[in-house]
Design a protein around this motif. Structure first.
Motif, PDB file in Angstrom:
ATOM      1  N   LEU A 120     -20.085   8.908  -3.094  1.00 36.56           N
ATOM      2  CA  LEU A 120     -20.084   8.640  -0.990  1.00 36.56           C
ATOM      3  C   LEU A 120     -20.927   6.609  -1.228  1.00 36.56           C
ATOM      4  CD1 LEU A 120     -20.096   9.857   1.628  1.00 36.56           C
ATOM      5  CD2 LEU A 120     -22.870  10.553   1.107  1.00 36.56           C
ATOM      6  N   LEU A 121     -21.220   6.688  -2.436  1.00 34.71           N
ATOM      7  CA  LEU A 121     -22.373   5.230  -2.384  1.00 34.71           C
ATOM      8  C   LEU A 121     -20.492   4.114  -2.494  1.00 34.71           C
ATOM      9  CD1 LEU A 121     -25.055   5.996  -4.654  1.00 34.71           C
ATOM     10  CD2 LEU A 121     -25.501   5.471  -2.387  1.00 34.71           C
ATOM     11  N   GLN A 122     -19.801   4.524  -2.921  1.00 28.64           N
ATOM     12  CA  GLN A 122     -18.337   3.752  -2.732  1.00 28.64           C
ATOM     13  C   GLN A 122     -17.649   3.867  -1.425  1.00 28.64           C
ATOM     14  OE1 GLN A 122     -16.986   2.496  -5.456  1.00 28.64           O
ATOM     15  NE2 GLN A 122     -16.764   2.384  -7.548  1.00 28.64           N
ATOM     16  N   ARG A 123     -17.764   4.733  -0.803  1.00 35.50           N
ATOM     17  CA  ARG A 123     -17.672   4.684   0.651  1.00 35.50           C
ATOM     18  C   ARG A 123     -18.259   3.791   1.728  1.00 35.50           C
ATOM     19  NH1 ARG A 123     -15.002  11.656   0.769  1.00 35.50           N
ATOM     20  NH2 ARG A 123     -14.636  11.749  -1.118  1.00 35.50           N
ATOM     21  N   MET A 124     -19.653   4.426   1.473  1.00 33.89           N
ATOM     22  CA  MET A 124     -20.686   3.041   2.341  1.00 33.89           C
ATOM     23  C   MET A 124     -20.139   1.587   1.675  1.00 33.89           C
ATOM     24  SD  MET A 124     -24.373   4.956   1.449  1.00 33.89           S
ATOM     25  CE  MET A 124     -24.648   7.260   2.204  1.00 33.89           C
ATOM     26  N   GLY A 125     -19.824   0.992   0.480  1.00 31.92           N
ATOM     27  CA  GLY A 125     -19.488  -0.062   0.569  1.00 31.92           C
ATOM     28  C   GLY A 125     -17.843  -0.434   1.394  1.00 31.92           C
ATOM     29  N   ARG A 126     -18.184   0.488   2.141  1.00 33.58           N
ATOM     30  CA  ARG A 126     -16.740   0.074   3.328  1.00 33.58           C
ATOM     31  C   ARG A 126     -17.102  -0.526   4.107  1.00 33.58           C
ATOM     32  NH1 ARG A 126     -15.579  -0.051  -1.637  1.00 33.58           N
ATOM     33  NH2 ARG A 126     -13.609  -0.803  -2.145  1.00 33.58           N
ATOM     34  N   LEU A 127     -18.487  -0.490   4.539  1.00 32.26           N
ATOM     35  CA  LEU A 127     -19.471  -0.132   5.779  1.00 32.26           C
ATOM     36  C   LEU A 127     -19.684  -1.232   5.816  1.00 32.26           C
ATOM     37  CD1 LEU A 127     -20.421   1.044   8.085  1.00 32.26           C
ATOM     38  CD2 LEU A 127     -22.098   2.074   6.813  1.00 32.26           C
ATOM     39  N   HIS A 128     -20.043  -1.767   6.873  1.00 30.61           N
ATOM     40  CA  HIS A 128     -20.462  -3.712   6.823  1.00 30.61           C
ATOM     41  C   HIS A 128     -20.499  -4.695   5.410  1.00 30.61           C
ATOM     42  CE1 HIS A 128     -23.072  -2.793  10.633  1.00 30.61           C
ATOM     43  NE2 HIS A 128     -22.691  -2.151  10.642  1.00 30.61           N
ATOM     44  N   ARG A 129     -19.350  -4.526   5.083  1.00 36.41           N
ATOM     45  CA  ARG A 129     -19.182  -5.339   4.229  1.00 36.41           C
ATOM     46  C   ARG A 129     -19.460  -6.695   3.781  1.00 36.41           C
ATOM     47  NH1 ARG A 129     -17.114  -2.959  -1.283  1.00 36.41           N
ATOM     48  NH2 ARG A 129     -16.208  -4.929  -2.607  1.00 36.41           N
ATOM     49  N   HIS A 130     -19.258  -6.752   5.223  1.00 34.19           N
ATOM     50  CA  HIS A 130     -18.986  -8.636   5.251  1.00 34.19           C
ATOM     51  C   HIS A 130     -20.152  -8.491   6.355  1.00 34.19           C
ATOM     52  CE1 HIS A 130     -16.118  -9.302   2.250  1.00 34.19           C
ATOM     53  NE2 HIS A 130     -15.687  -8.152   2.672  1.00 34.19           N
ATOM     54  N   GLN A 131     -20.761 -10.288   6.534  1.00 37.25           N
ATOM     55  CA  GLN A 131     -21.705 -10.326   7.670  1.00 37.25           C
ATOM     56  C   GLN A 131     -20.190 -10.991   8.507  1.00 37.25           C
ATOM     57  OE1 GLN A 131     -24.798 -10.272   7.363  1.00 37.25           O
ATOM     58  NE2 GLN A 131     -25.377  -9.922   5.738  1.00 37.25           N
ATOM     59  N   ARG A 132     -21.447 -11.240   9.490  1.00 36.07           N
ATOM     60  CA  ARG A 132     -20.207 -10.621  10.431  1.00 36.07           C
ATOM     61  C   ARG A 132     -21.085 -11.085  12.327  1.00 36.07           C
ATOM     62  NH1 ARG A 132     -14.810  -9.439  10.380  1.00 36.07           N
ATOM     63  NH2 ARG A 132     -14.423  -8.114   8.916  1.00 36.07           N
ATOM     64  N   GLY A 133     -21.413 -12.209  11.952  1.00 37.80           N
ATOM     65  CA  GLY A 133     -22.669 -12.608  13.101  1.00 37.80           C
ATOM     66  C   GLY A 133     -24.258 -13.172  12.352  1.00 37.80           C
ATOM     67  N   GLY A 134     -24.430 -13.295  11.087  1.00 42.73           N
ATOM     68  CA  GLY A 134     -25.241 -12.844  10.616  1.00 42.73           C
ATOM     69  C   GLY A 134     -25.816 -12.152  10.176  1.00 42.73           C
ATOM     70  N   GLU A 135     -27.088 -12.272   9.289  1.00 37.61           N
ATOM     71  CA  GLU A 135     -28.288 -11.123   9.309  1.00 37.61           C
ATOM     72  C   GLU A 135     -27.430 -10.121  10.209  1.00 37.61           C
ATOM     73  OE1 GLU A 135     -31.362 -11.407   7.450  1.00 37.61           O
ATOM     74  OE2 GLU A 135     -30.391 -12.824   5.672  1.00 37.61           O
ATOM     75  N   GLY A 136     -28.021 -10.269  11.607  1.00 35.73           N
ATOM     76  CA  GLY A 136     -28.106  -9.570  12.686  1.00 35.73           C
ATOM     77  C   GLY A 136     -26.630  -9.219  12.960  1.00 35.73           C
ATOM     78  N   GLN A 137     -25.490  -9.248  12.307  1.00 38.74           N
ATOM     79  CA  GLN A 137     -24.104  -8.651  12.352  1.00 38.74           C
ATOM     80  C   GLN A 137     -23.763  -8.688  14.110  1.00 38.74           C
ATOM     81  OE1 GLN A 137     -22.018  -7.688  10.785  1.00 38.74           O
ATOM     82  NE2 GLN A 137     -23.213  -6.833   8.450  1.00 38.74           N
TER      83      GLN A 137
END
Length: 418
Positions: A120-137
């Motif tokens: 499950l933690l591995q799958r969470m690694g596909r969630l918000h994996r990269h910053q898109r628009g800074g820390e606030g996404q």
């Protein structure tokens, strides 16, 4: 990164309704299911709601070349900013465990079946994996700027003890799933005030889920005990079977090694049957898929796209009285297929291998046949299907929801999309 966990009951209409709400402002969602059957069922329901173009399917039951094309497409759409091209404004990917690792993809929302905590933690690694628009996404849709994971795959979360769906139990076992649910309880019950903090919570969650003594609510005790008994029986059976192949104790100094490494079982058997004997899990049966024309000749499958040099790969002749050309042989070998789990059980596997070995082509077994020697060949008819071990096996190109079917003929047949 903080990930908020939430339960969602295992109902496809409920899932479609929820995603309809979540995607009002756009966004990209990954839905991970624990079996291919559940992948296909979810994809069908979501396509009815969102349309075929907005739902992609990824799982292990595509031929190798199509799986590679799907992986490349996912990376192109959902990969890191410097590599991705044309991230969709709204899209849903429904995948099996192939999405757990290896792919550097990034989604705005995750829906996953309950599975062991580490996975499950591995799958969470596909969630918000990269910053898109800074820390606030800030570049993500406003509703999806907080990382959230909806956990499904439980018959009724409101029950006293969560009951994982049958497919998940068949893959992971009830004990591992209940241990995972128990480890996640503080986060599931805590809502936004108790997110999973990555990476800080990885070690505590995994240790909780795999500790020798299971920590779970007292009301779960009877179900946990029964699941543990089944788990212990399974482990004992594994140990007994492994003992046949385990090396014996080291003899005293000066004794020869002859006979020690054979562990009393004789020479190694590299066939599909032999490999299945020494694996701790069900052995998958892999074949090379070709097409058999009405006149008996063999060709590569008909849906392949040309290669980078624009050479035709679809329908290339595969002569049976000589080694195919390097291009034809390489193309055929790229069409390997891992058959569904129904073919992994001993009786069915033995029958399937016996039928596959009837198509023995001596010309393909010579020294110069590097790509095809030793392979099991599965010939599909001109409708891209065949009969194997009492099942109808069919395949098609990898676009849209795969149209292949794996089902046993007769009343009450079970089908599995490919």
């Amino acid at each position: 990164m903080d990930v908020e966990l939430e339960r969602i009951d295992d109902d496809l209409t409920l899932l479609a309704d929820r995603l309809d709400t979540e995607l009002e402002g756009g966004g990209c969602v990954l839905v991970v299911r624990n079996t291919v059957r559940r992948v296909v069922e979810a994809a069908r329901a979501l396509r009815e709601r969102f349309g075929e173009s907005d739902v992609t399917v990824a799982h292990s039951c595509f031929i190798d070349v199509d799986r590679a094309a799907k992986d490349a497409s996912l990376l192109k759409q959902f990969g890191p900013r410097e590599k991705a091209e044309g991230r969709p404004a709204r899209h849903i990917v429904v995948a099996s465990q192939v999405a757990e690792q290896s792919l550097d993809v990034d989604f705005d929302l995750l829906v996953t079946d309950l599975c062991p905590a580490d996975l499950l933690l591995q799958r969470m690694g596909r969630l918000h994996r990269h910053q898109r628009g800074g820390e606030g996404q800030a570049e993500r849709p406003e509703r999806l700027r907080t990382a959230r994971c909806l956990v499904s795959g439980v018959v009724d979360w409101a029950a006293d003890v969560p009951e994982p769906v049958r497919g998940s139990v068949a893959v992971y076992g009830a004990y591992a799933l209940l241990r995972s649910a128990a480890a996640l309880l503080p986060h599931l019950d805590g809502g936004p005030q108790r997110p999973v903090r990555l990476p800080a919570d990885i070690s505590p969650l995994v240790q909780h889920a795999y500790a020798e003594e299971a920590a779970a609510p007292a009301s779960w005790a009877p179900d946990m005990e029964a699941a543990r008994d089944r788990y212990d029986e399974h482990r004992a059976d594994q140990a007994e079977r492994a003992a046949t192949f385990r090396l014996g104790a080291v003899a005293r100094s000066g004794r020869p090694l002859f006979g020690w490494v054979t562990a009393g079982v004789g020479d190694a058997d590299d066939t599909s049957r032999g490999k299945a004997q020494v694996r701790d899990s069900l052995e998958s049966l892999e074949v090379v898929v070709v097409q058999k024309k009405s006149d008996g000749t063999l060709t590569t499958v008909p849906w392949l796209a040309p290669d980078r040099g624009n050479s035709t790969l679809a329908g290339v002749a595969l002569p049976t009285d000589q080694v195919p050309t390097p291009l034809a042989a390489r193309t055929a070998a790229s069409c390997g297929l891992r058959l569904p789990i129904q073919f992994s059980y001993a009786e069915t596997m033995d029958l399937a291998i016996s039928e596959l070995e009837e198509l023995h082509l001596p010309a393909w077994q010579v020294k110069g046949s590097h790509w095809l020697a030793g392979q099991l060949i599965l010939p599909l008819d001109e409708d891209c299907q065949t009969q194997l071990a009492g099942f109808t096996v069919s395949a098609n190109r990898c676009t849209d929801v795969p149209r292949g079917r794996m089902g046993r003929d007769g009343p009450g047949k079970a089908t599995q999309e490919r």
